[in-house]
Design a protein around this motif. Structure first.
Motif, PDB file in Angstrom:
ATOM      1  N   LEU A 152      -5.929   7.348  -6.591  1.00 31.18           N
ATOM      2  CA  LEU A 152      -7.089   6.632  -6.070  1.00 31.18           C
ATOM      3  C   LEU A 152      -7.640   5.640  -7.083  1.00 31.18           C
ATOM      4  O   LEU A 152      -8.057   4.537  -6.722  1.00 31.18           O
ATOM      5  CB  LEU A 152      -8.178   7.625  -5.668  1.00 31.18           C
ATOM      6  CG  LEU A 152      -8.004   8.156  -4.250  1.00 31.18           C
ATOM      7  CD1 LEU A 152      -8.902   9.349  -4.009  1.00 31.18           C
ATOM      8  CD2 LEU A 152      -8.304   7.049  -3.235  1.00 31.18           C
ATOM      9  N   LEU A 188       0.175   4.764  -2.094  1.00 32.78           N
ATOM     10  CA  LEU A 188      -0.173   6.029  -1.440  1.00 32.78           C
ATOM     11  C   LEU A 188       0.805   7.130  -1.847  1.00 32.78           C
ATOM     12  O   LEU A 188       0.433   8.295  -1.968  1.00 32.78           O
ATOM     13  CB  LEU A 188      -0.205   5.844   0.080  1.00 32.78           C
ATOM     14  CG  LEU A 188      -1.378   4.978   0.573  1.00 32.78           C
ATOM     15  CD1 LEU A 188      -1.191   4.544   2.012  1.00 32.78           C
ATOM     16  CD2 LEU A 188      -2.699   5.731   0.416  1.00 32.78           C
ATOM     17  N   LEU A 216     -11.849   3.499   0.419  1.00 33.07           N
ATOM     18  CA  LEU A 216     -11.843   4.286  -0.813  1.00 33.07           C
ATOM     19  C   LEU A 216     -13.142   5.093  -0.932  1.00 33.07           C
ATOM     20  O   LEU A 216     -13.145   6.208  -1.459  1.00 33.07           O
ATOM     21  CB  LEU A 216     -11.634   3.374  -2.024  1.00 33.07           C
ATOM     22  CG  LEU A 216     -10.216   2.771  -2.095  1.00 33.07           C
ATOM     23  CD1 LEU A 216     -10.141   1.627  -3.099  1.00 33.07           C
ATOM     24  CD2 LEU A 216      -9.194   3.851  -2.465  1.00 33.07           C
ATOM     25  N   LEU A 219       0.819  -1.216   0.000  1.00 36.99           N
ATOM     26  CA  LEU A 219       0.000   0.000   0.000  1.00 36.99           C
ATOM     27  C   LEU A 219       0.854   1.267   0.000  1.00 36.99           C
ATOM     28  O   LEU A 219       0.418   2.316  -0.473  1.00 36.99           O
ATOM     29  CB  LEU A 219      -0.944   0.003   1.214  1.00 36.99           C
ATOM     30  CG  LEU A 219      -2.103  -1.003   1.169  1.00 36.99           C
ATOM     31  CD1 LEU A 219      -2.858  -1.024   2.493  1.00 36.99           C
ATOM     32  CD2 LEU A 219      -3.067  -0.654   0.027  1.00 36.99           C
ATOM     33  N   SER A 258      -7.443  -2.873  -5.442  1.00 32.98           N
ATOM     34  CA  SER A 258      -8.398  -3.446  -4.503  1.00 32.98           C
ATOM     35  C   SER A 258      -9.299  -4.456  -5.217  1.00 32.98           C
ATOM     36  O   SER A 258      -9.534  -5.566  -4.732  1.00 32.98           O
ATOM     37  CB  SER A 258      -9.211  -2.306  -3.870  1.00 32.98           C
ATOM     38  OG  SER A 258     -10.461  -2.751  -3.431  1.00 32.98           O
ATOM     39  N   LEU A 299     -10.534  -2.590   1.718  1.00 31.40           N
ATOM     40  CA  LEU A 299     -10.102  -1.366   1.029  1.00 31.40           C
ATOM     41  C   LEU A 299     -11.293  -0.591   0.456  1.00 31.40           C
ATOM     42  O   LEU A 299     -11.224   0.627   0.295  1.00 31.40           O
ATOM     43  CB  LEU A 299      -9.113  -1.710  -0.091  1.00 31.40           C
ATOM     44  CG  LEU A 299      -7.717  -2.155   0.366  1.00 31.40           C
ATOM     45  CD1 LEU A 299      -6.882  -2.624  -0.829  1.00 31.40           C
ATOM     46  CD2 LEU A 299      -6.997  -1.018   1.083  1.00 31.40           C
ATOM     47  N   LEU A 302      -5.478   2.656  -6.830  1.00 33.94           N
ATOM     48  CA  LEU A 302      -5.807   1.914  -5.604  1.00 33.94           C
ATOM     49  C   LEU A 302      -7.087   1.106  -5.790  1.00 33.94           C
ATOM     50  O   LEU A 302      -7.180  -0.051  -5.358  1.00 33.94           O
ATOM     51  CB  LEU A 302      -5.995   2.888  -4.446  1.00 33.94           C
ATOM     52  CG  LEU A 302      -4.804   3.087  -3.515  1.00 33.94           C
ATOM     53  CD1 LEU A 302      -5.034   4.278  -2.613  1.00 33.94           C
ATOM     54  CD2 LEU A 302      -4.570   1.831  -2.672  1.00 33.94           C
ATOM     55  N   GLN A 303      -8.088   1.734  -6.416  1.00 31.09           N
ATOM     56  CA  GLN A 303      -9.353   1.064  -6.666  1.00 31.09           C
ATOM     57  C   GLN A 303      -9.139  -0.183  -7.531  1.00 31.09           C
ATOM     58  O   GLN A 303      -9.710  -1.235  -7.258  1.00 31.09           O
ATOM     59  CB  GLN A 303     -10.283   2.020  -7.416  1.00 31.09           C
ATOM     60  CG  GLN A 303     -11.662   2.106  -6.838  1.00 31.09           C
ATOM     61  CD  GLN A 303     -12.087   3.563  -6.669  1.00 31.09           C
ATOM     62  OE1 GLN A 303     -11.522   4.455  -7.314  1.00 31.09           O
ATOM     63  NE2 GLN A 303     -13.064   3.810  -5.825  1.00 31.09           N
TER      64      GLN A 303
END
Lengths: 383, 383
Positions: free
Chosen positions: A143, A131, B131, A127, A150, B127, A146-147
């Motif tokens: 983001l 970030l 988010l 992570l 995930s 997560l 990250l999405q």
């Protein structure tokens, strides 16, 4: 494997990306830590073994062929490699695998507790660069990445759950449709879909091209996995690095097996399903010892007094797969032409992916060339 | 446990938060999924067992006593509960634990492969709400919370690695200093530091108060863990829900044991270390069978012919802890006053936390009252 003339480009591109990614991982993973040698040191064990580094290379090539920079995508590409290796560690625990990339698996070397924890630590550490992306790429893009990661982690767990439920339910008559769904989740998502989508996100392409990338990636993922299944049966041991024929011993659900079971005679199917329901024999341990005690009893070497004390401690005699069983499966697969069938299924998908790649961008580049060669490579590779 | 007059407030506050959090988790985890019953259904198994729901309650109370809203903090609080339970599943695998909250552990019910994968799935799913926080709290706050959760997951893995390295190194002479560092990482971070910090982040408090929250949380975490260790030796079986005295059988590193080893005679320390180095006996299996075969041989029931065929299959005879061994440890701990010592160590920390809580805010609220009562509760609880 037919030696394609441009195989050098693939090897060189992979090697170059791998060098960048390993530098990134070495910078990310604390070198000399105080948490015993059993956390950070072990995080680099799998990544440093001989490996192609396919996923970060796909991510980097996608980004760069669409105009993105290496600097922008490198952290994300390295993260994908970290995720990939964390999944491998946990998968090896879950499948009870003995070897990974020519060496013993992490849980064979350090035990299940350490292996599970090292995997968890890698998922947590992964992570950090995602970030840090906020500084590099801005909040919105960071983001979105990250999405995507995930979603990738969820899809992988879902694919693994599907496969585990088949094993536990001893459900061996898996249809092609089920196989493709499982592979989409378990292989395609983290090997191609997430790497290509993240490459596209960093390169800032519009939604329609992200969707095109998703389609290409899904095709390549399935072709890649089918070739993996084929190699397990046909590869040369030295080049392969895993246990040859291990899929048959484990009763793994492959397109090859699905095809053989769907096309063979009812009698053969019956026999094959009987074989597949049996577990693979364990090398040593309680079951072997129990079996030997039962033999001694049958031969009359053990008398009542001795046997009555041992009997409550014996493992249930469970029939295990024999070499004859596995040879039968191998012959069945051969006779039904299931390997050739799987080869065609992979080739069709690789060709479609290759055609769609041509629509991705008109700008020629070594990165696009790598992706095009890769769509041949996934079905011609020898390991 | 002395029944504190305000214990009702604690119970009620915990129950109310737990109801909110379970609603949130039920909405997050897909109900009827197509991935077999072995993924999403099992994610709710541990959370739905009788549990206090301490971590989300601490997070919610911190946020609200500092002026934040329930709506703003709830998603993050629920995520902490999901992380907590994922860690428990993997910890139970790593420790080979049999029981969790009065019922068999997940890997005892469904096998190690499923348990590892369900934990991974929960870490991935966790997560999602973090988010979604971007919409609720804005990008900056959502990222700060993600950063805190990422740190929490790393600290937990580091704490677990420390403890595993002690077990594998059969290093039982652990100093207090080591114990406190391990507990800070393994317990305090995810039980108090992350919940309180996230509560403060959502309530938008300044950096100096986030640091104060960190100090309070670290004190409560250690006090909480020490009380956990004490309960393992002194609780009433019915209220406890775990295996009483299990820590001594497992040779777990506790402040109690560290104190006993540091203060006892050299002879007792020698004997205690000898006991601690021995593994706990396994209920059945190859080692028991092997031991019985060796007994039969010693008694002359097995002759040469039978024994020579069994011998290569026998497990190495490893001395295991006996009930006498564990009784010796229990007496040692008693005689050295180590439980009383640990009780004092916990009480000192809980009192300091309580005093610092008074500096947190001047606005009285049921939320602050809960946190104040909690700092008494951590050292007086019976489970």
């Amino acid at each position: 494997m037919s030696a394609v003339p441009s195989s050098n480009l693939i090897e060189e591109y992979l090697a170059e990306c791998r060098a960048f990614v390993l530098d990134e991982l070495r910078a990310l993973v604390p070198a000399r830590s105080r948490y015993g040698p059993e956390l950070y040191d072990l995080m680099l064990d799998y990544p440093l073994r001989a490996a192609k580094g396919l996923r970060p290379a796909v991510c980097i090539a996608t980004c760069r062929c669409l105009g993105g920079t290496l600097e922008g995508v490198l952290k994300s590409a390295a993260t994908l490699e970290l995720y990939h290796n964390a999944f491998l560690i946990h998968d090896d625990v879950e499948d009870g695998s003995e070897k990974r990339r020519d060496e013993p698996t992490l849980h064979r070397l350090h035990g299940v507790p350490v292996a599970v924890n090292v995997g968890d630590g890698m998922l947590a550490l992964a992570l950090t660069p995602l970030l840090e992306n906020t500084r590099l790429l801005g909040l919105g893009k960071a983001l979105a990445i990250l999405q995507c990661v995930s979603r990738m982690a969820r899809e992988s767990a879902e694919g693994q759950a599907l496969e585990l439920s088949w094993i536990h339910g001893a459900r061996f008559l898996v249809r092609e449709h089920d196989y493709f769904r499982m592979v989409h989740k378990k292989t395609s998502w983290y090997s191609f879909i997430a790497p290509m989508r993240i490459g596209g996100l960093v390169a800032n392409v519009e939604e329609s091209r992200l969707r095109l990338l998703g389609t290409i990636a899904a095709l390549l993922g399935v072709a890649f996995q089918i070739q993996d299944d084929i190699l397990n049966l046909t590869a040369e041991e030295r080049a392969y690095g895993k246990e040859l024929g291990g899929d048959l011993w484990e009763g793994k659900h492959t397109l090859i097996l699905a095809h053989a079971l769907a096309t063979c005679s009812a009698a053969d199917r019956e026999r094959a399903l009987g074989v597949l329901r049996k577990p693979r024999p364990r090398a040593t341990g309680q079951s072997t010892l129990s079996a030997e005690i039962r033999s001694l009893r049958a031969e009359g070497v053990l008398d009542d007094a001795a046997f009555s004390r041992l009997e409550p401690l014996l493992a249930e005699p469970a029939p295990e797969k024999t070499p004859d069983d596995v040879a039968f499966l191998a012959r069945l697969v051969e006779r039904q032409g299931s390997i050739a069938y799987a080869q065609r299924a992979a080739a069709v998908r690789a060709r479609r992916a290759s055609r769609l790649l041509a629509q991705l961008t008109r700008a020629p580049s070594v990165h696009l060339r790598f992706l095009q060669l890769l769509s041949e490579f996934v079905t011609s590779r020898a390991r």
